[in-house]
Every structure is written in structure tokens, then in C-alpha cells.
Design an enzyme around this catalytic site. Structure first.
Site, PDB file in Angstrom:
ATOM      1  N   SER A  14       0.832  -1.211   0.000  1.00 20.72           N
ATOM      2  CA  SER A  14       0.000   0.000   0.000  1.00 20.72           C
ATOM      3  C   SER A  14       0.861   1.253   0.000  1.00 20.72           C
ATOM      4  O   SER A  14       0.610   2.199  -0.756  1.00 20.72           O
ATOM      5  CB  SER A  14      -0.885   0.030   1.254  1.00 20.72           C
ATOM      6  OG  SER A  14      -1.813  -1.010   1.214  1.00 20.72           O
ATOM      7  N   GLY A  84      -5.646  -4.185  -7.817  1.00 26.00           N
ATOM      8  CA  GLY A  84      -6.791  -3.309  -7.542  1.00 26.00           C
ATOM      9  C   GLY A  84      -6.327  -1.958  -7.026  1.00 26.00           C
ATOM     10  O   GLY A  84      -6.939  -0.918  -7.320  1.00 26.00           O
ATOM     11  N   SER A 156     -13.114   1.468   2.751  1.00 29.76           N
ATOM     12  CA  SER A 156     -12.104   1.074   1.763  1.00 29.76           C
ATOM     13  C   SER A 156     -11.059   2.157   1.625  1.00 29.76           C
ATOM     14  O   SER A 156     -11.358   3.290   1.246  1.00 29.76           O
ATOM     15  CB  SER A 156     -12.776   0.828   0.404  1.00 29.76           C
ATOM     16  OG  SER A 156     -11.806   0.887  -0.622  1.00 29.76           O
ATOM     17  N   ASP A 307      -6.919  -8.043   4.795  1.00 24.17           N
ATOM     18  CA  ASP A 307      -6.043  -8.899   3.978  1.00 24.17           C
ATOM     19  C   ASP A 307      -5.497 -10.088   4.776  1.00 24.17           C
ATOM     20  O   ASP A 307      -4.846 -10.962   4.206  1.00 24.17           O
ATOM     21  CB  ASP A 307      -4.879  -8.083   3.404  1.00 24.17           C
ATOM     22  CG  ASP A 307      -5.362  -7.084   2.352  1.00 24.17           C
ATOM     23  OD1 ASP A 307      -6.489  -7.245   1.839  1.00 24.17           O
ATOM     24  OD2 ASP A 307      -4.609  -6.143   2.036  1.00 24.17           O
TER      25      ASP A 307
HETATM   26  C1  S3P Z   1      -5.513  -1.371  -0.012  1.00 21.29           C
HETATM   27  C2  S3P Z   1      -6.753  -1.402   0.564  1.00 21.29           C
HETATM   28  C3  S3P Z   1      -7.520  -2.641   0.782  1.00 21.29           C
HETATM   29  C4  S3P Z   1      -6.631  -3.869   0.707  1.00 21.29           C
HETATM   30  C5  S3P Z   1      -5.709  -3.839  -0.472  1.00 21.29           C
HETATM   31  C6  S3P Z   1      -4.811  -2.607  -0.422  1.00 21.29           C
HETATM   32  C7  S3P Z   1      -4.836  -0.068  -0.200  1.00 21.29           C
HETATM   33  O1  S3P Z   1      -8.520  -2.752  -0.214  1.00 21.29           O
HETATM   34  O2  S3P Z   1      -7.419  -5.040   0.673  1.00 21.29           O
HETATM   35  O3  S3P Z   1      -4.875  -5.012  -0.489  1.00 21.29           O
HETATM   36  O4  S3P Z   1      -3.629  -0.046  -0.488  1.00 21.29           O
HETATM   37  O5  S3P Z   1      -5.503   0.964  -0.059  1.00 21.29           O
HETATM   38  P1  S3P Z   1      -9.965  -2.022  -0.054  1.00 21.29           P
HETATM   39  O6  S3P Z   1      -9.766  -0.561  -0.135  1.00 21.29           O
HETATM   40  O7  S3P Z   1     -10.774  -2.557  -1.214  1.00 21.29           O
HETATM   41  O8  S3P Z   1     -10.503  -2.478   1.268  1.00 21.29           O
END
Ligand code: S3P
Length: 423
Positions: A14, A84, A156, A307
Site C-alpha cells: 500500500s 486493484g 475502503s 487482507d
Molecule cells: C488497499 C486497501 C484494501 C486492501 C488492499 C490494499 C490499499 O482494499 O485489501 O490489499 O492499499 O488501499 P480495499 O480498499 O478494497 O478495502
């Protein structure tokens, strides 16, 4: 199995994403240290290069130099691979750029919901053209943005960060209110860089960034990944003897819900040498083999360990008693349907696991487990079941192991380097 040795987990996924993107938006050379060099981070670097930013080679143990500049329209679709975080954060930044960009990803990413981000970005003034439904591929055209106060239905950090980045690029105030506070790396990095940001409970407001984009070179240090550390913690807990030292692990309170849950399950984890790195708490963790008892993980705790549910569920299958994970429906829209696959894979090796609505229930057992695991190429399922397989009474055949490299390229070498059979 005996565990012994020390591991320094890779850089946080992140924080790496946020650092790469903010460096790319600057007008200077930024040195990033301890960058994650896994596939997801490389996806972020690749799309930034397509947008005209110079991102140096990403090699483990080497600093990465990013030469930030004004972004240009990409000539080809921006393929975010499996990531994502790359896709959703990028959409936030593109919302403030007056050109058209097509965003796509691999088969897993193309199944994941995007309206949670494109909805509020459209409200701010971006134009989003979807190919089909709530998923990638889509085309975004940024524009001049309006301020927003957004009450997010989901906790999120990707949604929150996309909006904060849109606020930064569009130079407009942004407030995001979450049902439960999600990971706060963006807030910490914004504050570290001197941007105007305030936090009141679950409400975060970006108020402006004087002097941005910066023209003076700066540096950012990235802490060890809390989520990657969790797999190592799990392996040490399952061992029969020994001790594992995990060095420079991120212990940001919005990330280490898993440590609190494991501690209340009976795990012996000592934090040493606690310090702050660029606004991020870091510590060395000393983990000893432990007998676990079941627990209830409450809905409010879930964003802080989202996670880590795969590794926690794997550990719960060897605990004494039942563990209930409340309101973990979000796991259905991760890199795979993690909720369904956790239950089916645990059942496939002889453990008891069942989904009831949005809850996951795992009953602990001391019987031998054995069988085949369908990882669905999901890195966190792969690593969680690989760790479970180190238990002396568990034998698993993983459908593949390559997916670990999505977030932790040296995972199997690191794990095999610290575990050995008890004689
Ligand atoms: C993340 C947020 C989380 C996490 C992902 C990384 C981030 O997802 O599951 O691995 O770096 O902001 P969500 O925002 O969908 O909860």
C-alpha cells in the site's frame, strides 16, 4: 517443525503504491527506499511510465528513482495487471487530468467493482465510460473537479485514497467519511509531505497542499509490509519449537488488527525497537510457537485485518474451539472470492469451515489435514495455505505457487529458510 532465524519482509504494498504515485506527480526526482518490487508494484510503475513518468528499475534492495513530471495522455490502455490498488488509485489521479485514458487489468481485476471509486469521481466532475457494468475495462476523461464530501458505504482505503488524490490533483477540498476507519497510509503520507489534512473520527479532510507539486528533490522510506509479515507470524505460531524475528515490520494500528486478534487467541508476539519511519510505525516482532484458542472477530475489526483473514482462518483451523469472522463479505470481491475459497479449501483438507451469510466460521481441530488447495492464483490464499502446510499434521498440495510473487516475491525462499523438520 522448528522455526529459527530472522526475516526482513518486503516493502509495504500500500505504501509503495502511494509513494510511487505521489513521486510521479511531483516535479522533481524522488528517491524511494525499500520499495516493494513485486508484480503489483511493477504494474503501478508500468502504467506510470505509460503516462510519461520516468520510473527507474525496480530491483529488490535498491532504491528506486522516480522523476515526476506533468502526465501525458497514454497511447495504449493502462493495464493494471492483478492490482486493484493500482487501478483504483490511478482512477483518482486520472480524474484530475484533462485527457482520456483506458484502464484495464487481468481476468481477476476485470471482475472487481469499480463504481465504488468511479461513482464519487463522477460526482467530482470526471467522465467515466464503462464498457460493461461495474468493472474494467473503462475509459476515464478527467476535468476540472468540484469539492466533495463523500459518505462511503464501504470502509475502503482504495476509495478514500482515490478521492484524496483527486483532491490533490484537482486542487479542491475533499472529505471522506467511512463507516469504520480503513488503513490510513495516505493520510500519514500526506501529513509527512506537509499537505493540509485533518482527521476527526472516521472523517478525513484534505484541505490543500501549498507549493505542490514540489520541485525540490525528496526521499521516502517504505516500511516492511504488515500483511506479508502476517504469514511469517503465522508460520512461527504453528511451529513446535524455536523463535522467529521479523525485522522492520509495519505496525500501523490500522493494519495490525491481526496482531490483536492473535494475541487474544493466545499468541506470543513481542514488539521490540518500535520506531516511526516517515510517519509510519515500524517494529521488530519476536514470535514464538503458541497454542491458539478460538475467538470472535467483530465487524468493526475487519477493515484493520481485511487482507489477513486468509492466514487467520488457516491458523483458526488448528486452534482450540471455534473462530467466527463477522461481516467479511468484502472478501468476495478481492483478488478471488476469498470467502468462498477459504471455506471450500479448508473443507477440502478436512477442516470445518462454513460461510453463514456474511460470516465465516472455522472450527479448530487437532486431527491431521491433507488435500489439494485451489489457490485461484490469489497470492494471499497461496501463502496462507503454504503456511498451514508447514504444520507437522498438515499436508497440502497447492494448485500453483507463482501467485505469491504478486505481493511477496521471495516468500517461499524466506519461509523455507527459517523452517526445518523437527527430528
Ligand atoms: C488497499 C486497501 C484494501 C486492501 C488492499 C490494499 C490499499 O482494499 O485489501 O490489499 O492499499 O488501499 P480495499 O480498499 O478494497 O478495502
Amino acid at each position: 517443525m522448528i522455526i529459527e532465524g530472522a526475516i526482513r519482509p518486503p516493502g509495504d504494498k500500500s505504501v509503495t503504491h502511494r509513494a510511487l504515485i505521489l513521486a510521479a506527480l511531483s516535479r522533481t526526482t524522488v528517491e524511494l527506499r525499500n520499495v516493494l518490487t513485486a508484480a503489483d508494484a511493477k504494474s503501478a510503475a508500468r502504467v506510470l511510465r505509460q503516462l510519461g513518468v520516468e520510473v527507474g528499475p525496480m530491483q529488490r534492495g535498491r532504491p528506486v528513482l522516480v522523476h515526476g513530471r506533468k502526465w501525458r495522455a497514454p497511447e495504449a490502455p493502462l493495464n493494471c495487471g492483478n492490482s486493484g490498488t493500482t487501478a483504483r488509485l490511478l482512477l483518482g489521479v486520472l480524474a484530475g487530468h484533462r485527457f482520456e485514458a483506458r484502464v484495464t487489468g487481468d481476468a481477476s481485476l476485470r471482475r472487481r467493482p469499480m463504481r465504488r471509486v468511479t461513482g464519487p469521481l463522477t460526482e467530482m466532475g470526471a467522465t467515466v465510460m464503462e464498457d460493461e457494468g461495474d468493472c474494467l475495462p473503462l475509459t476515464i476523461r478527467g476535468g476540472s473537479l468540484r469539492r466533495i464530501r463523500y459518505e462511503s458505504p464501504v470502509a475502503s482505503a482504495q476509495v478514500k485514497t482515490a478521492l484524496l488524490l483527486a483532491g490533490l490533483v484537482g486542487a479542491v477540498p475533499v472529505t471522506v467519511v467511512e463507516p469504520v476507519r480503513s488503513r490510513d497510509h495516505t493520510e500519514r503520507m500526506f501529513q509527512h509531505l506537509g499537505f493540509g489534512l485533518s482527521v476527526k473520527g472516521t472523517e478525513v479532510s484534505f484541505t490543500g497542499a501549498e507549493g505542490w507539486p514540489y520541485a525540490e528533490p525528496f526521499e521516502l522510506d517504505i516500511p516492511g509490509d504488515a500483511s506479508s509479515s502476517a504469514f511469517l507470524v503465522g508460520a512461527a505460531i504453528l511451529a513446535e519449537a524455536g523463535e522467529l524475528l521479523i525485522e522492520s515490520a509495519g505496525v500501523n494500528p490500522t493494519r495490525v488488527g491481526y496482531l490483536s486478534v492473535l494475541e487474544r487467541m493466545g499468541a506470543r508476539i513481542v514488539r521490540e525497537n518500535e520506531r516511526i519511519l516517515n510517519g509510519e510505525p515500524v517494529a521488530d516482532l519476536v514470535v514464538s510457537p503458541s497454542e491458539l484458542r478460538g475467538t470472535e472477530v467483530l465487524a468493526d475489526e475487519v477493515p484493520g485485518l481485511i487482507d489477513e483473514v486468509p492466514i487467520l482462518a488457516a491458523l483458526a483451523s488448528r486452534a482450540c474451539g471455534e473462530t467466527v469472522f463477522r461481516s467479511v463479505g468484502e472478501l468476495r470481491v478481492k483478488e478471488s472470492d476469498r470467502l468462498g475459497l477459504l471455506a471450500s479449501n479448508l473443507a477440502a483438507i478436512g477442516a470445518f469451515a462454513q460461510v453463514y451469510g456474511e460470516d465465516l466460521v472455522v472450527k479448530g481441530s487437532d486431527r491431521p489435514f491433507s488435500g489439494r488447495i485451489d489457490t485461484a492464483r490469489d497470492h494471499r490464499l497461496t501463502m496462507a495455505f503454504a503456511v498451514l502446510g508447514t504444520h507437522q499434521a498438515v499436508s497440502v498440495q497447492l494448485s500453483e505457487t507463482g501467485s505469491a510473487a504478486i505481493s511477496y516475491p521471495g516468500f517461499f525462499q524466506d519461509l523455507n529458510g527459517v523452517v526445518r523438520d523437527a527430528k
